[in-house]
Write a protein that holds these residues in place. Sequence first.
Motif, PDB file in Angstrom:
ATOM      1  N   ILE A  13      84.354  74.619  57.625  1.00 38.98           N
ATOM      2  CA  ILE A  13      84.094  73.464  56.937  1.00 38.98           C
ATOM      3  C   ILE A  13      84.846  73.380  55.760  1.00 38.98           C
ATOM      4  O   ILE A  13      85.445  72.358  55.118  1.00 38.98           O
ATOM      5  N   ALA A  14      84.744  74.465  54.861  1.00 40.20           N
ATOM      6  CA  ALA A  14      85.405  74.617  53.581  1.00 40.20           C
ATOM      7  C   ALA A  14      86.696  74.616  53.841  1.00 40.20           C
ATOM      8  O   ALA A  14      87.636  74.226  52.665  1.00 40.20           O
ATOM      9  N   GLY A  15      87.354  74.925  54.883  1.00 39.82           N
ATOM     10  CA  GLY A  15      88.818  75.018  54.869  1.00 39.82           C
ATOM     11  C   GLY A  15      89.677  74.069  55.625  1.00 39.82           C
ATOM     12  O   GLY A  15      90.764  73.900  55.630  1.00 39.82           O
ATOM     13  N   LEU A  16      88.775  73.162  56.256  1.00 42.05           N
ATOM     14  CA  LEU A  16      89.548  71.799  56.941  1.00 42.05           C
ATOM     15  C   LEU A  16      89.525  70.592  56.033  1.00 42.05           C
ATOM     16  O   LEU A  16      88.563  70.367  55.113  1.00 42.05           O
ATOM     17  N   THR A  17      90.521  69.897  56.012  1.00 44.59           N
ATOM     18  CA  THR A  17      90.981  68.578  55.343  1.00 44.59           C
ATOM     19  C   THR A  17      89.665  67.452  55.868  1.00 44.59           C
ATOM     20  O   THR A  17      89.331  66.954  54.929  1.00 44.59           O
ATOM     21  N   ASP A  18      89.295  67.395  57.165  1.00 44.21           N
ATOM     22  CA  ASP A  18      88.723  66.344  57.633  1.00 44.21           C
ATOM     23  C   ASP A  18      87.775  66.791  58.750  1.00 44.21           C
ATOM     24  O   ASP A  18      87.757  66.714  59.938  1.00 44.21           O
ATOM     25  N   PRO A  19      86.749  67.541  58.243  1.00 49.21           N
ATOM     26  CA  PRO A  19      85.929  68.500  59.130  1.00 49.21           C
ATOM     27  C   PRO A  19      85.011  67.693  59.827  1.00 49.21           C
ATOM     28  O   PRO A  19      83.838  67.170  59.208  1.00 49.21           O
TER      29      PRO A  19
ATOM     30  N   VAL B 145      81.069  63.466  59.750  1.00 53.21           N
ATOM     31  CA  VAL B 145      81.918  64.133  58.875  1.00 53.21           C
ATOM     32  C   VAL B 145      80.807  65.475  58.136  1.00 53.21           C
ATOM     33  O   VAL B 145      79.793  64.822  57.898  1.00 53.21           O
ATOM     34  N   TYR B 146      81.557  66.414  57.775  1.00 53.30           N
ATOM     35  CA  TYR B 146      80.786  67.387  57.144  1.00 53.30           C
ATOM     36  C   TYR B 146      81.814  67.911  55.895  1.00 53.30           C
ATOM     37  O   TYR B 146      82.759  67.956  55.837  1.00 53.30           O
ATOM     38  N   SER B 147      81.061  68.062  54.623  1.00 57.51           N
ATOM     39  CA  SER B 147      81.750  68.513  53.508  1.00 57.51           C
ATOM     40  C   SER B 147      80.756  69.614  53.020  1.00 57.51           C
ATOM     41  O   SER B 147      79.557  69.474  52.960  1.00 57.51           O
ATOM     42  N   ILE B 148      81.252  70.780  52.400  1.00 59.60           N
ATOM     43  CA  ILE B 148      80.705  71.768  51.730  1.00 59.60           C
ATOM     44  C   ILE B 148      80.008  71.156  50.245  1.00 59.60           C
ATOM     45  O   ILE B 148      80.837  70.414  49.673  1.00 59.60           O
ATOM     46  N   THR B 149      79.029  71.714  49.925  1.00 61.12           N
ATOM     47  CA  THR B 149      78.362  71.194  48.650  1.00 61.12           C
ATOM     48  C   THR B 149      79.009  72.311  47.618  1.00 61.12           C
ATOM     49  O   THR B 149      79.419  73.308  47.936  1.00 61.12           O
ATOM     50  N   GLN B 150      78.466  71.807  46.646  1.00 57.75           N
ATOM     51  CA  GLN B 150      78.548  72.961  45.198  1.00 57.75           C
ATOM     52  C   GLN B 150      77.856  74.182  45.667  1.00 57.75           C
ATOM     53  O   GLN B 150      78.222  75.234  45.265  1.00 57.75           O
ATOM     54  N   ARG B 151      76.685  73.858  46.075  1.00 52.86           N
ATOM     55  CA  ARG B 151      75.832  75.273  46.390  1.00 52.86           C
ATOM     56  C   ARG B 151      76.734  76.016  47.296  1.00 52.86           C
ATOM     57  O   ARG B 151      76.580  77.301  47.303  1.00 52.86           O
ATOM     58  N   GLY B 152      77.008  75.257  48.401  1.00 54.45           N
ATOM     59  CA  GLY B 152      77.738  75.977  49.604  1.00 54.45           C
ATOM     60  C   GLY B 152      78.979  76.805  49.117  1.00 54.45           C
ATOM     61  O   GLY B 152      79.209  78.021  49.299  1.00 54.45           O
ATOM     62  N   THR B 153      79.836  75.983  48.093  1.00 58.57           N
ATOM     63  CA  THR B 153      80.953  76.997  47.761  1.00 58.57           C
ATOM     64  C   THR B 153      80.524  78.075  46.812  1.00 58.57           C
ATOM     65  O   THR B 153      81.115  79.236  46.785  1.00 58.57           O
ATOM     66  N   ARG B 154      79.522  77.711  45.887  1.00 61.49           N
ATOM     67  CA  ARG B 154      79.050  79.019  45.219  1.00 61.49           C
ATOM     68  C   ARG B 154      78.635  80.154  46.147  1.00 61.49           C
ATOM     69  O   ARG B 154      78.902  81.399  46.001  1.00 61.49           O
ATOM     70  N   GLU B 155      77.902  79.835  47.372  1.00 60.99           N
ATOM     71  CA  GLU B 155      77.428  80.941  48.277  1.00 60.99           C
ATOM     72  C   GLU B 155      78.603  81.476  48.796  1.00 60.99           C
ATOM     73  O   GLU B 155      78.792  82.746  48.898  1.00 60.99           O
ATOM     74  N   ILE B 156      79.661  80.824  49.094  1.00 61.74           N
ATOM     75  CA  ILE B 156      81.186  81.534  49.635  1.00 61.74           C
ATOM     76  C   ILE B 156      81.760  82.455  48.577  1.00 61.74           C
ATOM     77  O   ILE B 156      81.993  83.557  48.860  1.00 61.74           O
ATOM     78  N   GLU B 157      81.613  81.985  47.476  1.00 58.25           N
ATOM     79  CA  GLU B 157      82.304  82.764  46.453  1.00 58.25           C
ATOM     80  C   GLU B 157      81.461  83.926  46.127  1.00 58.25           C
ATOM     81  O   GLU B 157      82.219  85.199  45.904  1.00 58.25           O
ATOM     82  N   ALA B 158      80.048  83.968  46.071  1.00 56.81           N
ATOM     83  CA  ALA B 158      79.283  84.960  46.123  1.00 56.81           C
ATOM     84  C   ALA B 158      79.409  85.832  47.164  1.00 56.81           C
ATOM     85  O   ALA B 158      79.543  87.151  46.876  1.00 56.81           O
ATOM     86  N   ARG B 159      79.462  85.570  48.271  1.00 58.81           N
ATOM     87  CA  ARG B 159      79.717  86.359  49.474  1.00 58.81           C
ATOM     88  C   ARG B 159      81.160  87.218  49.263  1.00 58.81           C
ATOM     89  O   ARG B 159      81.177  88.546  49.704  1.00 58.81           O
TER      90      ARG B 159
END
Length: 92
Positions: free
Chosen positions: A15-21, A67-81
């Motif tokens: 989801i984070a990597g797609l333009t139109d997920p 359609v799905y989009s990553i949230t700020q929390r989702g982005t933080r979780e990926i960065e932490a991972r």
Amino acid sequence: MYDITGFQRDLLYVIAGLTDPHGLAIKEQLEDYYEGEIHHGRLYPNLDTLVDKGLVEKGQKDRRTNVYSITQRGTREIEARREWEDQYWDDS
């Protein structure tokens, strides 16, 4: 990110990597990666779990397509991972 499955983590990355997920695009990406069919009964409940956990937002493109989009929390979780993984991975 410790409380989601590996499949859910893969969904988050896609989801984070797609333009139109949207569901079908996400499904196709995962089928390429897993080299097999991903059934709707597996895909959509796991997407809903990510929405429930606040990692992904779900919207409508039209009457039939979500359609799905990553949230700020989702982005933080990926960065932490990624930071955690970097402790154990030396690519040199």
